[in-house]
Design a protein around this motif. Structure first.
Motif, mmCIF file in Angstrom:
data_model
loop_
_atom_site.group_PDB
_atom_site.id
_atom_site.type_symbol
_atom_site.label_atom_id
_atom_site.label_comp_id
_atom_site.label_asym_id
_atom_site.label_seq_id
_atom_site.Cartn_x
_atom_site.Cartn_y
_atom_site.Cartn_z
ATOM 1 N N SER A 97 -0.519 3.690 5.941
ATOM 2 C CA SER A 97 0.415 2.981 5.106
ATOM 3 C C SER A 97 -0.250 1.572 4.954
ATOM 4 C CB SER A 97 1.815 2.882 5.497
ATOM 5 O OG SER A 97 1.742 2.181 6.549
ATOM 6 N N ASN A 99 1.287 -1.851 2.730
ATOM 7 C CA ASN A 99 2.187 -2.668 1.668
ATOM 8 C C ASN A 99 3.396 -1.729 1.149
ATOM 9 O OD1 ASN A 99 0.378 -5.048 1.639
ATOM 10 N ND2 ASN A 99 -0.907 -4.113 -0.293
ATOM 11 N N GLY A 100 3.717 -0.961 2.293
ATOM 12 C CA GLY A 100 4.799 -0.058 1.933
ATOM 13 C C GLY A 100 4.556 1.040 1.462
ATOM 14 N N ARG A 171 7.269 6.324 0.417
ATOM 15 C CA ARG A 171 7.637 5.224 1.080
ATOM 16 C C ARG A 171 7.998 5.307 2.357
ATOM 17 N NH1 ARG A 171 7.178 0.297 -1.020
ATOM 18 N NH2 ARG A 171 7.741 -0.205 -3.109
ATOM 19 N N THR A 172 7.831 6.650 3.005
ATOM 20 C CA THR A 172 7.594 6.771 4.488
ATOM 21 C C THR A 172 6.558 8.202 4.422
ATOM 22 O OG1 THR A 172 9.464 8.500 4.182
ATOM 23 C CG2 THR A 172 9.826 6.081 4.915
#
Length: 246
Positions: A97, A99-100, A171-172
């Motif tokens: 990951s 920056n998210g 995002r995950t």
């Protein structure tokens, strides 16, 4: 995740490029005599230089920056003192990951000269990915991806691992949709959406259709089969899928 903005697309492409470059670097460095821990340390250095974080380590406290599986190990192999030998079937799975935004990619390959069947399953895994990718488009049933994977395996005298699947990402590391099956499940009628981000990963097997987990709590193995994986992170768009991890 549903990618909607230019920031989303750029963020997903950036981390995709990072993990893809690490995957390719580790494949090049995988030679007889090297240990899986030595390969993983290289990945850690590259992640740090890129300003990225290992997804398995950061999200799940996995004991390694990457998952490196050898021969009977199919997925989530823990890097350690295992020495790579000529002819081994190796899987390198890199996810991270920045920056998210998250990306996940993996590939199975044979080190040097190996058994013909090992090369075959690696080739078929890529073919199955390409077949499934044709159905990875907004408005299509998610199950059509798995149907194409399974048909490709069967056409080549092989089968698939049914209890390892692709998944949503963005995002995950793992998010909705929870499963991208590698076979046609008739109840799986969810429609793919514009902007949906998925990690699509066929697992092609010589015999068995399920893996079991070792006592280490991480590594998935088979008893009588060899298995090859081919994985990319994809953004679905009306103009065709964008593979962020090429």
């Amino acid at each position: 995740m549903i990618a909607k903005t230019e920031e989303d697309f750029n963020g997903l492409k950036e981390i995709g490029k990072i993990v893809a470059s690490i995957r390719d670097e580790l494949v090049q460095r995988t030679i007889p005599g090297i240990t899986t821990k030595e390969l993983d340390d290289i990945a850690g250095e590259f992640l740090e230089k890129a300003g990225a974080v290992s997804a398995p380590k950061g999200e799940y406290d996995f004991p390694g920056y990457t998952c490196i599986s050898v021969n009977e190990e199919v997925a989530h192999g823990i890097p350690g003192q295992r020495v790579i030998h000529e002819g081994d079937l190796v899987n390198i799975d890199v996810s991270g990951s920045k920056n998210g935004y998250f990306a996940d990619t993996g590939i199975s390959f044979v080190v040097g000269e190996g058994e013909e069947v090992l090369t075959k399953i690696c080739d078929v895994a890529k073919k199955a990915f390409e077949a499934g990718l044709k159905n990875a488009k907004p408005g299509s049933k998610k199950s059509r991806i798995g149907k194409a994977v399974f048909q490709t395996a069967r056409e080549n005298g092989l089968t698939v691992i049914k209890n390892l699947t692709g998944h949503g990402i963005g995002r995950t590391i793992h998010e909705a949709p929870d499963h991208i099956f590698n076979y046609n499940d008739t109840w799986d009628n969810e429609l793919l959406m514009e902007g949906m981000v998925i990690a699509f990963e066929p697992f092609i097997s010589t015999l068995e259709e399920e893996v079991s987990q070792k006592e280490d709590g991480w590594t998935y193995v088979t008893e009588k089969s060899f298995v090859a994986q081919y994985e990319h992170t994809i953004i679905l768009t009306k103009d065709g899928p964008i593979i962020t991890t090429l």
